[in-house]
Write an enzyme that holds these catalytic residues in place. Structure first.
Site, PDB file in Angstrom:
ATOM      1  N   LYS A  22       0.830  -1.215   0.000  1.00 22.57           N
ATOM      2  CA  LYS A  22       0.000   0.000   0.000  1.00 22.57           C
ATOM      3  C   LYS A  22       0.864   1.266   0.000  1.00 22.57           C
ATOM      4  O   LYS A  22       0.673   2.159  -0.832  1.00 22.57           O
ATOM      5  CB  LYS A  22      -0.899  -0.011   1.246  1.00 22.57           C
ATOM      6  CG  LYS A  22      -1.546   1.335   1.560  1.00 22.57           C
ATOM      7  CD  LYS A  22      -2.412   1.281   2.798  1.00 22.57           C
ATOM      8  CE  LYS A  22      -1.703   1.379   4.116  1.00 22.57           C
ATOM      9  NZ  LYS A  22      -1.388   2.746   4.568  1.00 22.57           N
ATOM     10  N   ASN A  23       1.798   1.349   0.943  1.00 22.22           N
ATOM     11  CA  ASN A  23       2.511   2.615   1.125  1.00 22.22           C
ATOM     12  C   ASN A  23       3.478   2.921  -0.008  1.00 22.22           C
ATOM     13  O   ASN A  23       3.843   4.070  -0.227  1.00 22.22           O
ATOM     14  CB  ASN A  23       3.217   2.625   2.484  1.00 22.22           C
ATOM     15  CG  ASN A  23       2.208   2.716   3.620  1.00 22.22           C
ATOM     16  OD1 ASN A  23       1.042   3.032   3.385  1.00 22.22           O
ATOM     17  ND2 ASN A  23       2.639   2.431   4.828  1.00 22.22           N
ATOM     18  N   ARG A  91      -4.017  10.664   4.678  1.00 17.18           N
ATOM     19  CA  ARG A  91      -2.896  11.597   4.815  1.00 17.18           C
ATOM     20  C   ARG A  91      -1.917  11.511   3.644  1.00 17.18           C
ATOM     21  O   ARG A  91      -1.258  12.490   3.312  1.00 17.18           O
ATOM     22  CB  ARG A  91      -2.139  11.309   6.101  1.00 17.18           C
ATOM     23  CG  ARG A  91      -2.998  11.323   7.328  1.00 17.18           C
ATOM     24  CD  ARG A  91      -2.169  10.971   8.515  1.00 17.18           C
ATOM     25  NE  ARG A  91      -1.000  11.825   8.538  1.00 17.18           N
ATOM     26  CZ  ARG A  91      -0.993  13.058   9.027  1.00 17.18           C
ATOM     27  NH1 ARG A  91      -2.083  13.555   9.549  1.00 17.18           N
ATOM     28  NH2 ARG A  91       0.104  13.780   8.990  1.00 17.18           N
ATOM     29  N   CYS A 115      -4.459  12.356  13.273  1.00 20.68           N
ATOM     30  CA  CYS A 115      -5.328  11.181  13.106  1.00 20.68           C
ATOM     31  C   CYS A 115      -5.291  10.384  14.400  1.00 20.68           C
ATOM     32  O   CYS A 115      -4.644  10.784  15.361  1.00 20.68           O
ATOM     33  CB  CYS A 115      -4.923  10.347  11.893  1.00 20.68           C
ATOM     34  SG  CYS A 115      -3.468   9.354  12.125  1.00 20.68           S
ATOM     35  N   ARG A 120       0.952  13.875  13.942  1.00 23.46           N
ATOM     36  CA  ARG A 120       1.495  13.704  12.597  1.00 23.46           C
ATOM     37  C   ARG A 120       1.640  15.019  11.813  1.00 23.46           C
ATOM     38  O   ARG A 120       1.003  15.216  10.769  1.00 23.46           O
ATOM     39  CB  ARG A 120       0.656  12.687  11.822  1.00 23.46           C
ATOM     40  CG  ARG A 120       0.495  11.392  12.595  1.00 23.46           C
ATOM     41  CD  ARG A 120      -0.196  10.322  11.834  1.00 23.46           C
ATOM     42  NE  ARG A 120       0.592   9.791  10.739  1.00 23.46           N
ATOM     43  CZ  ARG A 120       0.164   8.846   9.902  1.00 23.46           C
ATOM     44  NH1 ARG A 120      -1.043   8.355  10.047  1.00 23.46           N
ATOM     45  NH2 ARG A 120       0.921   8.397   8.935  1.00 23.46           N
ATOM     46  N   ASP A 303       4.219  -0.148  12.232  1.00 23.24           N
ATOM     47  CA  ASP A 303       3.032  -0.709  11.583  1.00 23.24           C
ATOM     48  C   ASP A 303       2.822  -2.192  11.910  1.00 23.24           C
ATOM     49  O   ASP A 303       1.818  -2.775  11.518  1.00 23.24           O
ATOM     50  CB  ASP A 303       3.114  -0.523  10.058  1.00 23.24           C
ATOM     51  CG  ASP A 303       2.993   0.940   9.662  1.00 23.24           C
ATOM     52  OD1 ASP A 303       2.573   1.761  10.496  1.00 23.24           O
ATOM     53  OD2 ASP A 303       3.338   1.271   8.505  1.00 23.24           O
ATOM     54  N   ARG A 395      -8.964  -0.010   4.336  1.00 26.11           N
ATOM     55  CA  ARG A 395      -8.022   0.987   3.818  1.00 26.11           C
ATOM     56  C   ARG A 395      -6.710   0.345   3.392  1.00 26.11           C
ATOM     57  O   ARG A 395      -6.049   0.850   2.492  1.00 26.11           O
ATOM     58  CB  ARG A 395      -7.702   2.023   4.915  1.00 26.11           C
ATOM     59  CG  ARG A 395      -8.848   2.921   5.244  1.00 26.11           C
ATOM     60  CD  ARG A 395      -8.409   4.009   6.153  1.00 26.11           C
ATOM     61  NE  ARG A 395      -7.310   4.771   5.538  1.00 26.11           N
ATOM     62  CZ  ARG A 395      -6.775   5.866   6.057  1.00 26.11           C
ATOM     63  NH1 ARG A 395      -7.228   6.338   7.188  1.00 26.11           N
ATOM     64  NH2 ARG A 395      -5.799   6.487   5.443  1.00 26.11           N
TER      65      ARG A 395
HETATM   66  N1  EPU Z   1       6.961  13.881  11.663  1.00 20.74           N
HETATM   67  C1  EPU Z   1       7.114  15.186  12.058  1.00 20.74           C
HETATM   68  N2  EPU Z   1       7.099  16.166  11.096  1.00 20.74           N
HETATM   69  C2  EPU Z   1       6.953  15.874   9.768  1.00 20.74           C
HETATM   70  C3  EPU Z   1       6.800  14.538   9.377  1.00 20.74           C
HETATM   71  C4  EPU Z   1       6.818  13.553  10.346  1.00 20.74           C
HETATM   72  O1  EPU Z   1       7.251  15.475  13.255  1.00 20.74           O
HETATM   73  O2  EPU Z   1       6.938  16.806   8.967  1.00 20.74           O
HETATM   74  C5  EPU Z   1       6.972  12.812  12.682  1.00 20.74           C
HETATM   75  C6  EPU Z   1       5.634  12.082  12.773  1.00 20.74           C
HETATM   76  O3  EPU Z   1       4.717  12.752  13.598  1.00 20.74           O
HETATM   77  C7  EPU Z   1       6.056  10.743  13.346  1.00 20.74           C
HETATM   78  C8  EPU Z   1       7.424  10.530  12.708  1.00 20.74           C
HETATM   79  O4  EPU Z   1       7.862  11.795  12.273  1.00 20.74           O
HETATM   80  O5  EPU Z   1       6.193  10.837  14.722  1.00 20.74           O
HETATM   81  C9  EPU Z   1       7.453   9.581  11.532  1.00 20.74           C
HETATM   82  O6  EPU Z   1       6.419   9.918  10.620  1.00 20.74           O
HETATM   83  P1  EPU Z   1       6.560   9.673   9.050  1.00 20.74           P
HETATM   84  O7  EPU Z   1       6.539  10.989   8.368  1.00 20.74           O
HETATM   85  O8  EPU Z   1       7.711   8.770   8.804  1.00 20.74           O
HETATM   86  O9  EPU Z   1       5.221   8.880   8.742  1.00 20.74           O
HETATM   87  P2  EPU Z   1       4.279   9.051   7.482  1.00 20.74           P
HETATM   88  O10 EPU Z   1       5.074   9.291   6.264  1.00 20.74           O
HETATM   89  O11 EPU Z   1       3.170   9.985   7.823  1.00 20.74           O
HETATM   90  C10 EPU Z   1       4.360   6.523   6.809  1.00 20.74           C
HETATM   91  C11 EPU Z   1       3.360   5.423   6.573  1.00 20.74           C
HETATM   92  C12 EPU Z   1       2.762   5.004   7.902  1.00 20.74           C
HETATM   93  C13 EPU Z   1       3.898   4.524   8.815  1.00 20.74           C
HETATM   94  C14 EPU Z   1       4.947   5.627   8.979  1.00 20.74           C
HETATM   95  C15 EPU Z   1       6.143   5.203   9.789  1.00 20.74           C
HETATM   96  C16 EPU Z   1       2.534   5.942   4.376  1.00 20.74           C
HETATM   97  C17 EPU Z   1       1.403   6.376   3.519  1.00 20.74           C
HETATM   98  N3  EPU Z   1       2.316   5.914   5.691  1.00 20.74           N
HETATM   99  O12 EPU Z   1       3.637   7.597   7.406  1.00 20.74           O
HETATM  100  O13 EPU Z   1       1.896   3.911   7.616  1.00 20.74           O
HETATM  101  O14 EPU Z   1       3.382   4.185  10.085  1.00 20.74           O
HETATM  102  O15 EPU Z   1       5.402   6.050   7.670  1.00 20.74           O
HETATM  103  O16 EPU Z   1       6.757   4.099   9.217  1.00 20.74           O
HETATM  104  O17 EPU Z   1       3.597   5.613   3.875  1.00 20.74           O
HETATM  105  C18 EPU Z   1       0.096   2.450   8.003  1.00 20.74           C
HETATM  106  O18 EPU Z   1       0.327   1.946   6.891  1.00 20.74           O
HETATM  107  O19 EPU Z   1      -0.697   1.930   8.837  1.00 20.74           O
HETATM  108  C19 EPU Z   1       0.763   3.694   8.378  1.00 20.74           C
HETATM  109  C20 EPU Z   1       0.315   4.480   9.360  1.00 20.74           C
END
Ligand code: EPU
Length: 417
Positions: A22-23, A91, A115, A120, A303, A395
């Site tokens: 998915k991601n 997101r 969320c 996030r 995850d 999802r």
């Molecule tokens: N963060 C910040 N500022 C930012 C971006 C991130 O503080 O600008 C923090 C977040 O709050 C979090 C950490 O950095 O504490 C890591 O977040 P990240 O940005 O890596 O997560 P994401 O890109 O929003 C993706 C996956 C998530 C997965 C996370 C961590 C996708 C679409 N989503 O989210 O997947 O948990 O990386 O590996 O790629 C899921 O599939 O169930 C899911 C939630």
């Protein structure tokens, strides 16, 4: 609304295949905005998040046909505006910001908001795009970004963010000069995105390490790519085998990227045999407790945390899970406790005291991985478990109950009364 009804206690046996990730698919779909022509993406899973991304891209003007084998024609983009209605439901919609800005010089994308699992924020994405020359303002919940032409920059992330790395990597593909992302996320889905972008002529190196270098090009050709298998779905299916004291082989498994998960399953006492793209798991009742800390790849994935917790509720002794990525990712604990688990949460730690048996109950899913965790618990529990709010599951898991049924589970979907 629908729910999932499980009569637990059947040992799962047999072979099952993981679907496309998915991601990875979501990011690669967003990347098609970078270039005109017909992009071809294969191995795309049939999920609600994928439909949401399709709707968003179609809203922008992308013409899409196919399902598992997607054809996306992003030649004529009419709008560069990603509305709140679509971004708030998923997101990953925020990933269109980098590509739109790099190709068209402006974009208006709704801020995603928090969320269930955490706040996030997207501050790191925004700071990096500004360093590349974008002028960004936030008005009425929208990010307005303008830039004549993105320029390469050296960017140091405060923390490795998956979405931030993807957004910046995509924008940098069409920037003037070289961009270097330091403290970049190393998740395999980022490597998969880089492979897809390279198929279109992007010049990216270092993906999979903490330093990614992108040399901008004038334009990209269409992407031709097959999405990697989903390591989180594969891990979930393996735990389904372990928690039911079964014997399950997961095919189409991205074994090379599942090290932390497979190691923990072995520490718990499961017998795990791996070959190139296949993992077989067998378990008996004498599971051992472990300590786990979630961390960015190659650490143990957040995850997989909820699903592993299900398994640890049945291990003999006290296990500890520390969640370091998201501040609110223990909502499933209260539901597991309703099924007879003994879990105490202290700040970012869950202390799990193993029990002999879980009991079926009515439980409620709060997010995608929590719904998988409750289904796993239901497969092992004595009696009937009803998991409601199953739209969270849809999802991110393709036909999970069908896959589990083929392995021998007594599981069905019903309309909620
Ligand atoms: N963060 C910040 N500022 C930012 C971006 C991130 O503080 O600008 C923090 C977040 O709050 C979090 C950490 O950095 O504490 C890591 O977040 P990240 O940005 O890596 O997560 P994401 O890109 O929003 C993706 C996956 C998530 C997965 C996370 C961590 C996708 C679409 N989503 O989210 O997947 O948990 O990386 O590996 O790629 C899921 O599939 O169930 C899911 C939630």
């Amino acid at each position: 609304m629908e729910c999932i009804v499980i009569n637990g206690g059947r040992a799962l046996q047999g072979r099952v295949a993981a679907s496309g990730a998915k991601n990875s698919a979501l990011a690669i779909m967003a990347a098609t905005l970078l270039g005109s022509g017909e992009h071809r993406i294969s191995g795309v899973p049939d999920l609600r998040d994928i439909s949401t991304m399709k709707r968003l891209l179609e809203h922008l003007g992308v013409r899409i046909t196919g399902s598992a084998d997607l054809r996306l024609d992003a030649t004529h983009i009419d709008i560069v505006d990603a509305p709140y209605e679509l971004v708030r439901t998923m997101r990953a919609s925020f990933l269109v910001l980098g590509p739109l800005l790099a190709r068209f010089g402006n974009a208006r994308v709704s801020l995603p908001g928090g969320c269930a699992i955490g706040l996030r924020p997207v501050d790191i994405h925004i700071k990096a795009l500004e360093a590349m020359g974008a002028r960004i303002s936030i008005e009425s919940g929208y990010v307005n970004a303008v830039c004549e032409r993105m320029r390469g920059a050296r960017i140091l992330f405060d923390m490795p963010t998956v979405g931030g790395t993807e957004n910046v990597m995509m924008a940098a593909c069409l920037a003037d000069g070289v961009t270097v992302i330091e403290n970049a996320a190393r998740e395999p889905e980022i490597t998969d995105l880089a492979v897809a972008l390279r198929s279109a002529g992007a010049r990216i190196s270092g993906d999979g390490t903490g330093t990614i270098t992108i040399e901008g090009v004038r334009e990209l050709a269409p992407i031709v790519h097959t999405v990697m298998p989903d390591r989180i779905e594969a891990g979930t299916l393996l735990i389904a085998g372990a928690i039911t004291v079964g014997d399950v082989t997961v095919e189409n498994c991205p074994v090379a990227y599942m090290g932390a998960t497979l190691e923990k399953l072995r520490d718990i006492g499961c017998v795990v045999d791996e070959s190139e793209n296949c993992v077989r798991i067998r378990a008996d009742r004498g599971l051992k407790p472990v300590e786990v800390t979630t961390s960015p790849y190659p650490g143990f994935p957040t995850d997989m945390q909820a699903q592993l917790m299900s398994l640890l509720t049945l291990a003999g002794g006290t296990s500890l899970i520390r969640e370091t990525i998201f501040e609110n990712r223990f909502i499933h604990v209260a539901e597991l406790d309703r099924m007879g688990a003994h879990i105490r949460v202290e700040r970012d730690c869950a202390v799990i005291t193993g029990v002999e048996q879980l009991e079926g109950a009515r439980v409620m899913a709060s997010d995608l991985r929590a719904s998988a965790c409750l289904i796993l618990a239901g497969l092992a529990a004595h009696g009937t478990t009803v998991v409601s709010r199953i739209y969270h599951l849809d999802r991110g898991y393709e036909a999970l109950e069908e896959k589990l049924r083929r392995l021998g589970a007594d599981i069905r979907r019903e309309k909620e009364t």
